[in-house]
Write an enzyme that holds these catalytic residues in place. Structure first.
Site, PDB file in Angstrom:
ATOM      1  N   HIS A 117       0.281   4.041   2.199  1.00  0.00           N
ATOM      2  CA  HIS A 117       1.392   3.959   1.881  1.00  0.00           C
ATOM      3  C   HIS A 117       2.267   5.331   2.106  1.00  0.00           C
ATOM      4  CE1 HIS A 117       0.589   0.587  -1.144  1.00  0.00           C
ATOM      5  NE2 HIS A 117       0.554   0.247   0.101  1.00  0.00           N
ATOM      6  N   CYS A 146      18.781  13.913  11.278  1.00  0.00           N
ATOM      7  CA  CYS A 146      17.933  14.422  12.328  1.00  0.00           C
ATOM      8  C   CYS A 146      18.967  14.988  13.428  1.00  0.00           C
ATOM      9  CB  CYS A 146      17.093  13.112  12.883  1.00  0.00           C
ATOM     10  SG  CYS A 146      16.136  13.476  14.168  1.00  0.00           S
ATOM     11  N   THR A 186      -5.896   0.962  -9.829  1.00  0.00           N
ATOM     12  CA  THR A 186      -5.033   0.214  -9.079  1.00  0.00           C
ATOM     13  C   THR A 186      -4.604  -1.206 -10.024  1.00  0.00           C
ATOM     14  OG1 THR A 186      -3.932  -0.862  -7.094  1.00  0.00           O
ATOM     15  CG2 THR A 186      -6.341  -0.908  -7.408  1.00  0.00           C
ATOM     16  N   SER A 187      -3.392  -1.673 -10.021  1.00  0.00           N
ATOM     17  CA  SER A 187      -2.955  -2.957 -10.640  1.00  0.00           C
ATOM     18  C   SER A 187      -3.417  -3.958  -9.815  1.00  0.00           C
ATOM     19  CB  SER A 187      -1.744  -2.889 -10.978  1.00  0.00           C
ATOM     20  OG  SER A 187      -0.802  -2.691  -9.916  1.00  0.00           O
TER      21      SER A 187
END
Ligand code: BV8
Ligand code: ZN
Length: 241
Positions: A117, A146, A186-187
């Site tokens: 992620h 940018c 982690t769920s």
């Protein structure tokens, strides 16, 4: 704490993969996403962790990430992170697949990390994709542009966005071909990451979950080590040494 069954599997294992989630960083003081103290208690992920929200209200989303960066700025890895860094050299082949964006695995010394992620410490341009490393202080409130005119955003995967192609492909290769697959902290709700332990199980791989609570995969795994990863993972390392 470490069952004979797991000891036997560990003794025979050549290739080991670990999937981690926010729970691994909980003992470092990083709030998890869900649960009673979860980050998303105040905000709904849909409101903030997605591209449309950023385009609709870049300042709000940018500020939320700056706030989250401030939460992890001087946070240290915990015994769970250090145990995973040690685990890396205890097997012939090892991969640490993380959903976390806090960079604490690398800070603890893990090298073979697959970031599914992204990483909140990195920024990139929302238009041309160019990376804008740490030149942006976390006190920077205004969204900056940018050189191409695009807005600079955190280099994390938002809901509705594709995960980095090579990261997710590698992760599934590991989930389909390893000897033990650990799902830690982690769920198991967010896809496609949550599919990894199921894929491993379907491939006949020994799947071990480390979590103080039950999750949607607890019923499917081979072993559920109930407790905090900061205590359980060092136990496994003790057995490995
Ligand atoms: C995509 C980065 C499509 C940003 C994150 C309906 C069904 C299935 C899927 C979907 C659906 N509707 C929408 C989807 C897709 C969606 C999804 O899965 N939604 C879920 C909520 C249902 N997924 C996506 O949008 C993904 N992209 O699908 O793209 C696509 C396809 C093709 C082409 C174009 C597009 C993108 C997903 C990534 C989103 N980004 N984060 C940010 O952080 O701001 S997700 C976020 O949740 C974090 O990355 C986090 O890692 C992840 C998972 O959460 P956890 O890490 O598990 O953390 P959580 O708090 O939930 O749980 C903590 C656990 O730790 C608990 O179990 C707790 O018990 C435990 N714990 C607590 N203390 C400890 C502990 N464990 C051990 N020790 C402790 N001490
Ligand atoms: Zn650009």
């Amino acid at each position: 704490m470490v069952s004979q069954q797991l000891k036997d599997h560990i003794k025979k294992a050549r290739r080991v993969a670990v999937l981690t989630g926010a729970g691994v960083s909980a003992e470092s003081g990083v709030p998890t996403f869900r649960g009673e103290h979860g980050l998303w208690k105040k905000f709904r992920p849909e409101e903030l962790a997605n591209f449309d929200a950023f385009m609709r209200n870049p300042e709000l989303v940018w500020e939320w990430y700056q706030y989250r960066r401030s939460l992890i700025y001087d946070i240290e890895p915990n015994p769970g992170h250090f145990a995973l860094a040690k685990m890396e050299n205890a097997f012939d082949e090892f991969s640490l697949i993380t959903q976390n964006i806090d960079g604490l695995h690398q800070k603890a010394g893990s090298q073979r990390v697959i970031e599914l992620h992204g990483n909140i410490r990195r920024n990139k341009c929302a238009t041309c994709g160019e990376f804008h490393e740490d030149e942006i202080p976390i006190t920077q409130k205004k969204v900056i542009k940018c050189h191409c005119g695009g807005l600079i955003r955190p280099d994390v995967v938002w809901f509705g966005e594709m995960l980095p192609v090579d990261a997710i492909r590698n992760a599934f290769e590991w989930a389909e071909s390893c000897d033990i697959f650990f799902s830690v902290g982690t769920s198991a709700i967010v896809h496609p990451a949550a599919q990894l332990p199921i894929t491993a199980k379907q491939a006949g791989i020994y799947v071990v979950e480390v979590n103080p609570d039950k999750t949607p995969i607890t019923a499917y795994v081979d072993e559920h080590l109930q407790g905090p990863s900061g205590e359980i993972l060092p136990e496994i390392i003790k057995f490995l040494e």
